[in-house]
Design a protein around this motif. Structure first.
Motif, mmCIF file in Angstrom:
data_model
loop_
_atom_site.group_PDB
_atom_site.id
_atom_site.type_symbol
_atom_site.label_atom_id
_atom_site.label_comp_id
_atom_site.label_asym_id
_atom_site.label_seq_id
_atom_site.Cartn_x
_atom_site.Cartn_y
_atom_site.Cartn_z
ATOM 1 N N GLU A 28 0.833 -1.206 0.000
ATOM 2 C CA GLU A 28 0.000 0.000 0.000
ATOM 3 C C GLU A 28 0.867 1.254 0.000
ATOM 4 O O GLU A 28 0.593 2.218 -0.729
ATOM 5 C CB GLU A 28 -0.919 0.012 1.221
ATOM 6 N N ALA A 29 1.936 1.248 0.801
ATOM 7 C CA ALA A 29 2.819 2.416 0.886
ATOM 8 C C ALA A 29 3.465 2.703 -0.472
ATOM 9 O O ALA A 29 3.534 3.859 -0.904
ATOM 10 C CB ALA A 29 3.896 2.183 1.944
ATOM 11 N N LEU A 30 3.938 1.660 -1.156
ATOM 12 C CA LEU A 30 4.575 1.857 -2.460
ATOM 13 C C LEU A 30 3.577 2.377 -3.483
ATOM 14 O O LEU A 30 3.906 3.241 -4.304
ATOM 15 C CB LEU A 30 5.191 0.535 -2.935
ATOM 16 N N GLU A 31 2.358 1.878 -3.421
ATOM 17 C CA GLU A 31 1.319 2.318 -4.360
ATOM 18 C C GLU A 31 0.953 3.782 -4.125
ATOM 19 O O GLU A 31 0.847 4.568 -5.078
ATOM 20 C CB GLU A 31 0.083 1.430 -4.193
ATOM 21 N N VAL A 32 0.787 4.155 -2.862
ATOM 22 C CA VAL A 32 0.432 5.535 -2.526
ATOM 23 C C VAL A 32 1.566 6.483 -2.890
ATOM 24 O O VAL A 32 1.339 7.548 -3.483
ATOM 25 C CB VAL A 32 0.092 5.650 -1.024
ATOM 26 N N ALA A 33 2.806 6.115 -2.545
ATOM 27 C CA ALA A 33 3.955 6.975 -2.850
ATOM 28 C C ALA A 33 4.133 7.132 -4.357
ATOM 29 O O ALA A 33 4.449 8.226 -4.845
ATOM 30 C CB ALA A 33 5.221 6.395 -2.225
ATOM 31 N N ASP A 34 3.935 6.051 -5.090
ATOM 32 C CA ASP A 34 4.049 6.096 -6.550
ATOM 33 C C ASP A 34 3.049 7.086 -7.145
ATOM 34 O O ASP A 34 3.388 7.896 -8.010
ATOM 35 C CB ASP A 34 3.820 4.695 -7.118
ATOM 36 N N GLU A 35 1.823 7.033 -6.652
ATOM 37 C CA GLU A 35 0.782 7.945 -7.130
ATOM 38 C C GLU A 35 1.146 9.397 -6.828
ATOM 39 O O GLU A 35 1.031 10.277 -7.702
ATOM 40 C CB GLU A 35 -0.554 7.592 -6.477
ATOM 41 N N ILE A 36 1.599 9.669 -5.623
ATOM 42 C CA ILE A 36 1.905 11.046 -5.221
ATOM 43 C C ILE A 36 3.094 11.596 -5.996
ATOM 44 O O ILE A 36 3.072 12.743 -6.469
ATOM 45 C CB ILE A 36 2.154 11.107 -3.700
ATOM 46 N N ILE A 37 4.139 10.796 -6.169
ATOM 47 C CA ILE A 37 5.333 11.277 -6.882
ATOM 48 C C ILE A 37 5.005 11.547 -8.349
ATOM 49 O O ILE A 37 5.373 12.595 -8.899
ATOM 50 C CB ILE A 37 6.477 10.257 -6.741
ATOM 51 N N LYS A 38 4.282 10.635 -8.997
ATOM 52 C CA LYS A 38 3.922 10.849 -10.413
ATOM 53 C C LYS A 38 2.976 12.035 -10.569
ATOM 54 O O LYS A 38 3.116 12.832 -11.503
ATOM 55 C CB LYS A 38 3.291 9.576 -10.980
ATOM 56 N N ASN A 39 2.008 12.152 -9.658
ATOM 57 C CA ASN A 39 1.083 13.286 -9.719
ATOM 58 C C ASN A 39 1.820 14.608 -9.537
ATOM 59 O O ASN A 39 1.474 15.620 -10.155
ATOM 60 C CB ASN A 39 0.011 13.160 -8.637
ATOM 61 N N THR A 40 2.838 14.600 -8.671
ATOM 62 C CA THR A 40 3.619 15.822 -8.440
ATOM 63 C C THR A 40 4.284 16.274 -9.734
ATOM 64 O O THR A 40 4.195 17.449 -10.117
ATOM 65 C CB THR A 40 4.682 15.587 -7.351
ATOM 66 N N TYR A 41 4.948 15.352 -10.423
ATOM 67 C CA TYR A 41 5.622 15.736 -11.662
ATOM 68 C C TYR A 41 4.632 16.071 -12.778
ATOM 69 O O TYR A 41 4.868 16.988 -13.576
ATOM 70 C CB TYR A 41 6.591 14.635 -12.100
ATOM 71 N N ARG A 42 3.509 15.363 -12.820
ATOM 72 C CA ARG A 42 2.481 15.704 -13.807
ATOM 73 C C ARG A 42 1.994 17.132 -13.586
ATOM 74 O O ARG A 42 1.820 17.901 -14.530
ATOM 75 C CB ARG A 42 1.306 14.738 -13.698
ATOM 76 N N THR A 43 1.774 17.490 -12.311
ATOM 77 C CA THR A 43 1.307 18.836 -11.995
ATOM 78 C C THR A 43 2.352 19.879 -12.374
ATOM 79 O O THR A 43 2.033 20.908 -12.986
ATOM 80 C CB THR A 43 0.956 18.939 -10.499
ATOM 81 N N LEU A 44 3.613 19.631 -12.017
ATOM 82 C CA LEU A 44 4.683 20.569 -12.372
ATOM 83 C C LEU A 44 4.803 20.720 -13.885
ATOM 84 O O LEU A 44 5.011 21.830 -14.396
ATOM 85 C CB LEU A 44 6.019 20.089 -11.795
ATOM 86 N N MET A 45 4.671 19.625 -14.598
ATOM 87 C CA MET A 45 4.873 19.637 -16.053
ATOM 88 C C MET A 45 3.664 20.159 -16.821
ATOM 89 O O MET A 45 3.686 20.203 -18.049
ATOM 90 C CB MET A 45 5.251 18.227 -16.521
ATOM 91 N N THR A 46 2.616 20.572 -16.105
ATOM 92 C CA THR A 46 1.450 21.177 -16.763
ATOM 93 C C THR A 46 1.204 22.595 -16.277
ATOM 94 O O THR A 46 0.104 23.136 -16.450
ATOM 95 C CB THR A 46 0.187 20.318 -16.524
ATOM 96 N N ARG A 47 2.197 23.229 -15.668
ATOM 97 C CA ARG A 47 2.048 24.624 -15.241
ATOM 98 C C ARG A 47 2.316 25.587 -16.386
ATOM 99 O O ARG A 47 1.908 26.755 -16.319
ATOM 100 C CB ARG A 47 3.009 24.952 -14.093
#
Length: 621
Positions: A578-597
């Motif tokens: 669960e921890a790996l799945e949650v961390a994976d989602e947050i890290i990818k979402n972070t870069y997706r958000t940065l790369m769409t500013r």
């Protein structure tokens, strides 16, 4: 961008010979990508009708014809355009929205909205005249050549399967402001449409106007933070189109109903980066206040609010007024039921469960916000959750709607207004980061400036070069500790990569996104989410890599000072998967958000050279 371009004579010959659909499809594949069968069949059908309309010697053979013209800064396309000169030798463009509709119904209480059969069901959509008028308005607003060369734009809608009657819902008086601007034509009106075209197109131009428009200089997109004051004064800075308009009108109707009957209503508006969530939200705030409703704009992230305050202060509104207008999401722990008429929650995915600095106040932010207001609208993007504390979700909202017996509606925004209107870039990015599989696995249309840069120093230089109007910024993932002694000193560099070094954004400013000198610092997710720039340069740290087959993330590479994954190590000990799945989602979402500013472009440097190579390879596809 124009998918198909020809003279009238060439277009007529192509339709007559039966090759027009193949020609459009071939150009569509080259310029945009794959198209569904239904769209191809609509071309086949509609082009036959346009062929009959244009078969008139008084419509010159050398006038220009364009099919599927992309509206600047959006992902929307205009069906059919005819260009030429009028009787006074003035440049003229007739814009035609083609519809396959055979029935439609009036919608009371909503401006410019009708019902028709779409996607197999009866759905609300914008009135054809409103739609084509709004498209023409966007072209005039953003294409500098159209404005400076005084090119006349004349929109209309052709519903070639629709039989208008004397008391037709589409010509009801409530839609008159729009069909006065953009006339409607039905299946019996081919001659009327032909005469409308001939009124503005008397001489040909050999597609010269099309070429000038297609190559015309595009004005910079308006940024919400720069137009806020004018919007609060009641000025219409943004023309809402398609789903934006539908979402806005639904929200206004629900808010007014709740104001009158005190029954709780909730609207959920889902949309990705750049789909206009914040634009709809601010327009809604302004217009509900104009209706004398006690309304608030709420975000969990303080960065947008701080920027809004900075842009608005010093004007005719007091600071206390602004502070009461723009609230944090933890402001409702002690609110009474229905204390407010409307609460507009932007970035609802960032809502926390508990409030307060130590997460020790209140019970649940979603519950408390719904409780505090008669009408609540949540703007949400599940792919922008970037912290373990981010609690806001569609499921949580539905849960508390049921608790309060609130009437709930759910709508999605699809149209893209950031990233130069490139839906393809957003879909491609989701696929590349393995957030979701999309049809854009093999690339996207290149109206958006995306590049993989060889070094962080080169990335910095490029952003400095693009920062002509204080609208380019460097951003990075959370992989470098903040040096405590340098939190307010730009000369102390937190981020060091080989011979490159810079400071994180300083702790003594709440408005990094608009500060004149902040190009000299690297921004993080918390100072950029909810805001937009012309260009961004994104440094991807070692928390996201490529292993030769897949994108992999590693929460151990995040900085010790990173609070967004606080508690992940404890979670990993208790439930590693669960921890790996949650961390994976947050890290990818972070870069997706940065790369769409970035509205015009995004440039990326990866610390992991395999990820760097992978992005380059995906770009080459």
């Amino acid at each position: 961008m124009i998918v198909y371009e020809a003279t009238k004579a060439e277009f007529v010959d192509s339709v007559f010979s039966g090759s027009i659909t193949d020609e459009i499809y071939e150009m569509y594949q080259q310029k945009i990508g794959k198209s569904g069968k239904s769209q191809i069949m609509s071309w086949e059908n509609s082009m036959q009708y346009m062929y009959r309309v244009l078969e008139d010697k008084e419509i010159p053979d050398d006038c220009g014809v364009a099919i599927e013209f992309t509206i600047p800064t959006t992902s929307k396309r205009i069906d059919f355009i005819i260009t030429g000169l009028n009787q006074f030798q003035d440049d003229s463009v007739v814009i035609i929205e083609l519809k396959q509709w055979s029935e439609a119904y009036k919608v009371d209480g909503k401006d410019g909205v009708v019902k028709t059969i779409l996607g197999g069901g009866l759905r609300e959509t914008t009135h054809p005249s409103y739609q084509v008028w709004s498209y023409a308005s966007l072209i005039k607003n953003f294409n500098q050549t159209v404005d400076e060369d005084e090119i006349g734009l004349y929109p209309c809608a052709y519903l070639h399967n629709y039989d208008f009657d004397d008391d037709d819902p589409l010509t009801d008086e409530i839609y008159k402001p729009y069909f006065d601007e953009a006339p409607l034509y039905g299946k019996r009106d081919a001659l009327k449409l032909r005469n409308f075209i001939k009124k503005y197109i008397k001489y040909g131009d050999n597609s010269d106007i099309l070429i000038r428009i297609d190559n015309g200089k595009i004005r910079p997109s308006k940024k919400l933070q720069d137009t806020l004051s004018s919007m609060l004064d009641g000025n219409k800075e943004f023309i809402m189109i398609d789903e934006q308009k539908i979402a806005y009108e639904l929200a206004v109707k629900m808010a007014r109903e709740s104001y009158l009957d005190d029954k709780k209503r909730v609207l959920i508006v889902e949309g990705g980066p750049g789909t206009g969530k914040s634009v709809v939200a601010i327009n809604l705030l302004v217009d509900l206040m104009a209706d004398d409703m006690l309304s608030l704009y709420v975000t969990k992230n303080s960065a947008p609010r701080n920027v809004f305050f900075e842009k608005l202060k010093g004007g005719k509104r007091s600071l206390s007024y602004l502070k009461n207008l723009f609230k944090g999401s933890g402001s409702f722990t002690t609110s009474q039921s229905n204390e407010f008429d409307a609460i507009i929650v932007d970035e609802a995915h960032r809502l926390n469960e508990k409030s307060g600095l130590f997460s020790n106040l209140g019970e649940n932010q979603v519950k408390e916000i719904i409780n505090a207001s008669k009408f609540t609208v949540f703007f949400i993007d599940k792919y922008q959750k970037i912290s373990l504390k981010d609690y806001g979700s569609v499921e949580a909202i539905y849960e508390f709607c049921e608790f309060f017996d609130a009437e709930v509606e759910h709508i999605k925004l699809e149209s893209q207004f950031r990233c130069n209107g490139s839906d393809g870039y957003l879909s491609w990015l989701n696929d590349v980061l393995e957030i979701e599989e999309t049809a854009n696995f093999d690339g996207f249309d290149f109206d958006y400036d995306f590049r993989v840069i060889d070094s962080p120093s080169e990335l910095k230089n490029l952003i400095f070069e693009k920062n002509t109007d204080n609208n380019a910024r460097l951003l990075a993932g959370y992989c470098w500790d903040w040096i405590k002694e340098g939190k307010n000193n730009t000369d102390i560099h937190d981020i060091v990569i080989d011979d490159f070094s810079m400071s994180w954004n300083l702790g003594n400013s709440d408005t990094w996104a608009i500060d004149e000198d902040s190009v000299n610092e690297v921004g993080c997710i918390h100072t950029s989410q909810g805001l937009e720039f012309d260009y961004v340069g994104v440094i991807i740290g070692e928390d996201m890599r490529f292993d030769g087959e897949n994108i992999v993330t590693d929460f151990n590479e995040r900085a010790k000072t990173d609070k967004s994954l606080f508690g992940i190590k404890k979670m990993y000990k208790e439930n590693p998967n669960e921890a790996l799945e949650v961390a994976d989602e947050i890290i990818k979402n972070t870069y997706r958000t940065l790369m769409t500013r970035g509205m015009k472009g995004c440039y990326v440097y990866c610390e992991d050279m395999m990820l760097q190579s992978y992005l380059n390879e995906r770009l080459r596809r």
